[in-house]
Design an enzyme around this catalytic site. Structure first.
Site, short mmCIF file in Angstrom:
data_model
loop_
_atom_site.label_atom_id
_atom_site.label_comp_id
_atom_site.label_asym_id
_atom_site.label_seq_id
_atom_site.Cartn_x
_atom_site.Cartn_y
_atom_site.Cartn_z
N GLY A 9 55.21 45.08 47.40
CA GLY A 9 54.52 45.15 48.78
C GLY A 9 54.47 44.26 49.57
O GLY A 9 53.50 43.43 50.03
N SER A 11 56.97 44.41 52.04
CA SER A 11 57.30 45.19 53.83
C SER A 11 56.16 44.63 54.60
O SER A 11 56.84 44.64 55.81
CB SER A 11 57.54 46.69 53.72
OG SER A 11 56.14 47.50 53.03
N ASN A 87 52.04 41.65 44.34
CA ASN A 87 51.53 41.74 45.59
C ASN A 87 50.60 43.75 45.66
O ASN A 87 49.90 43.38 46.65
CB ASN A 87 51.50 41.43 46.58
CG ASN A 87 51.24 41.49 47.71
OD1 ASN A 87 50.05 40.79 48.24
ND2 ASN A 87 51.81 42.45 48.47
N SER A 139 41.26 39.72 44.01
CA SER A 139 40.55 39.83 45.20
C SER A 139 39.25 38.97 44.97
O SER A 139 38.90 38.79 43.97
CB SER A 139 39.98 41.15 46.00
OG SER A 139 39.94 41.07 46.41
N TYR A 152 38.00 50.11 44.08
CA TYR A 152 38.86 48.64 43.99
C TYR A 152 38.41 46.86 43.20
O TYR A 152 39.05 46.53 43.01
CB TYR A 152 39.34 48.42 45.13
CG TYR A 152 39.98 47.04 46.04
CD1 TYR A 152 41.31 47.04 46.15
CD2 TYR A 152 39.10 45.68 46.36
CE1 TYR A 152 42.04 46.34 46.47
CE2 TYR A 152 39.70 45.08 47.37
CZ TYR A 152 41.04 45.19 47.04
OH TYR A 152 42.03 43.99 47.31
N ALA A 154 36.93 46.91 40.81
CA ALA A 154 36.93 47.38 38.57
C ALA A 154 38.40 46.48 38.52
O ALA A 154 39.20 45.69 37.76
CB ALA A 154 36.97 48.33 38.90
N LYS A 156 40.62 44.62 40.41
CA LYS A 156 41.08 43.16 40.99
C LYS A 156 39.90 42.92 39.82
O LYS A 156 41.48 40.82 38.85
CB LYS A 156 40.68 42.92 41.87
CG LYS A 156 41.43 43.89 43.19
CD LYS A 156 42.87 43.10 43.29
CE LYS A 156 43.93 44.27 44.31
NZ LYS A 156 45.03 43.44 43.91
P1 NAP Z 1 48.96 46.04 53.05
O1 NAP Z 1 48.84 45.56 54.21
O2 NAP Z 1 47.57 47.45 53.34
O3 NAP Z 1 49.94 45.83 52.90
C1 NAP Z 1 50.14 46.75 51.48
C2 NAP Z 1 51.61 46.39 50.91
O4 NAP Z 1 51.87 47.15 49.03
C3 NAP Z 1 52.21 47.14 51.72
O5 NAP Z 1 53.90 46.42 51.70
C4 NAP Z 1 53.37 48.55 50.54
O6 NAP Z 1 54.05 49.61 51.16
C5 NAP Z 1 52.63 48.27 49.20
N1 NAP Z 1 52.61 49.00 48.06
C6 NAP Z 1 51.16 49.84 48.43
N2 NAP Z 1 51.12 50.76 47.38
C7 NAP Z 1 52.39 50.48 46.83
C8 NAP Z 1 52.62 50.95 45.07
N3 NAP Z 1 52.62 51.53 44.59
N4 NAP Z 1 54.09 50.49 45.24
C9 NAP Z 1 55.00 49.81 46.04
N5 NAP Z 1 54.18 49.09 46.82
C10 NAP Z 1 53.43 49.58 47.55
O7 NAP Z 1 47.81 45.41 52.72
P2 NAP Z 1 47.91 42.88 52.37
O8 NAP Z 1 46.29 43.55 52.68
O9 NAP Z 1 49.01 42.49 52.57
O10 NAP Z 1 47.02 42.84 50.40
C11 NAP Z 1 48.17 42.59 49.66
C12 NAP Z 1 47.38 42.58 48.07
O11 NAP Z 1 46.37 41.59 48.27
C13 NAP Z 1 46.93 43.82 47.97
O12 NAP Z 1 46.95 43.07 46.30
C14 NAP Z 1 45.23 43.69 48.13
O13 NAP Z 1 44.14 44.25 47.29
C15 NAP Z 1 45.12 42.10 48.45
N6 NAP Z 1 43.90 41.70 48.85
C16 NAP Z 1 44.18 41.54 49.96
C17 NAP Z 1 43.23 40.99 50.55
C18 NAP Z 1 43.17 41.06 52.73
O14 NAP Z 1 41.80 41.10 52.94
N7 NAP Z 1 43.71 41.45 52.70
C19 NAP Z 1 41.74 40.44 50.01
C20 NAP Z 1 41.84 40.36 48.92
C21 NAP Z 1 43.02 40.70 48.16
P3 NAP Z 1 53.92 49.80 51.91
O15 NAP Z 1 54.15 49.31 53.69
O16 NAP Z 1 55.89 50.67 51.63
O17 NAP Z 1 53.31 50.76 52.20
#
Ligand code: NAP
Length: 244
Positions: A9, A11, A87, A139, A152, A154, A156
């Site tokens: 993930g 990108s 990630n 998370s 979600y 659960a 994490k």
């Molecule tokens: P995001 O901006 O929504 O980006 C998600 C990334 O994951 C994108 O690159 C997406 O690819 C990729 N992805 C989604 N489903 C996938 C799959 N099945 N296979 C491969 N790649 C996949 O999310 P983010 O906020 O950066 O979150 C990243 C991680 O941190 C996640 O695990 C999230 O749960 C965790 N997290 C985030 C936060 C927050 O506040 N943002 C807080 C706690 C934890 P595409 O671009 O190709 O769609």
């Protein structure tokens, strides 16, 4: 040059910052993505222009076959994966009783089984090298619970269980497994919550701001380094004091 690193993930959002940070530190990085080829390609171009070693690979982490093909491609290009950052993740906001079977299954498939799939594919290489590091992105909601995000949260929480258990199992092979529990980080995932909710989250965060993807990338960089060589099985929160 350091070894091969696979960031799922990567990108957009947190994963993108992690991949960029690691590549600039000398890791040969595989930028995994699902749909946003354009975003993955722009990061690849940027990193290669800076002289970094990088590749992109489209794979759904929920699909074991696709993950296996991706790991073989990384091994061919850069050698055995030494650093895996799980990630890739999806979230979903809805009341528990309004969360349908399909959504529930997909949350589990991407967030938990996805983490399992990549670990399964990189571990044989790490075990034979007696060297490796895995960082799972959990998370803070997985630690403290989240209303309207039961599925979600659960998944994490399950990632925390996987991290601790796997850390114990592979420690004799000198492989470290840790998790990071981010707080609210300014990415597309948080954007969907709307400005009002975002302002509320800032107010609830003692340090007075949302986190930036680089806040998490810097922590991954530390955990991946030999400086963190005695740290395994831990969940490190980076949330501006949200759940102290
Ligand atoms: P995001 O901006 O929504 O980006 C998600 C990334 O994951 C994108 O690159 C997406 O690819 C990729 N992805 C989604 N489903 C996938 C799959 N099945 N296979 C491969 N790649 C996949 O999310 P983010 O906020 O950066 O979150 C990243 C991680 O941190 C996640 O695990 C999230 O749960 C965790 N997290 C985030 C936060 C927050 O506040 N943002 C807080 C706690 C934890 P595409 O671009 O190709 O769609």
């Amino acid at each position: 040059m350091k070894g091969a690193a696979l960031v799922t993930g990567a990108s957009r959002g947190i994963g993108r910052a992690i991949a960029a940070t690691l590549a600039r530190e000398g890791w040969a990085v595989c930028i995994n993505y699902l749909q946003r080829k354009d975003a993955a390609e722009s990061l690849l171009a940027q990193l290669r222009a800076e002289g970094c070693a990088a590749m992109i690979y489209q794979a759904d982490v929920a699909d074991r076959g696709q993950v296996a093909a991706m790991v073989r491609a990384v091994e061919k290009e850069f050698g055995a994966v030494e650093l895996l950052v799980n990630n890739a993740g999806i979230s979903h906001q809805a009341l528990f009783q309004d969360t349908g079977d399909e959504t529930w299954d997909r949350l589990l498939a991407v967030n938990l089984t996805g983490t399992r799939n990549t670990c399964m594919e990189v571990l044989p290489g790490m075990i034979s090298e007696k060297r490796g590091c895995i960082v799972n992105i959990s998370s803070m909601w997985g630690l403290r619970g989240a209303s309207c995000e039961v599925g979600y949260a659960a998944t994490k929480a399950a990632v925390v269980g996987l991290t601790k258990s796997l850390a114990l199992e592979v420690a004799p092979s000198k492989i470290r497994v840790n998790a990071i529990a981010p707080g609210c980080i300014e990415t597309d995932m948080v954007k969907v919550l709307g400005e009002e909710t975002k302002a509320m989250l800032v107010e609830e965060t003692p340090i007075g701001r949302l986190g930036q993807p680089e806040d998490i990338a810097n922590l991954v960089s530390f955990l991946a380094d030999d400086k963190a060589g005695f740290i395994t099985g831990q969940v490190i929160t980076a949330d501006g004091g949200f759940i102290v």
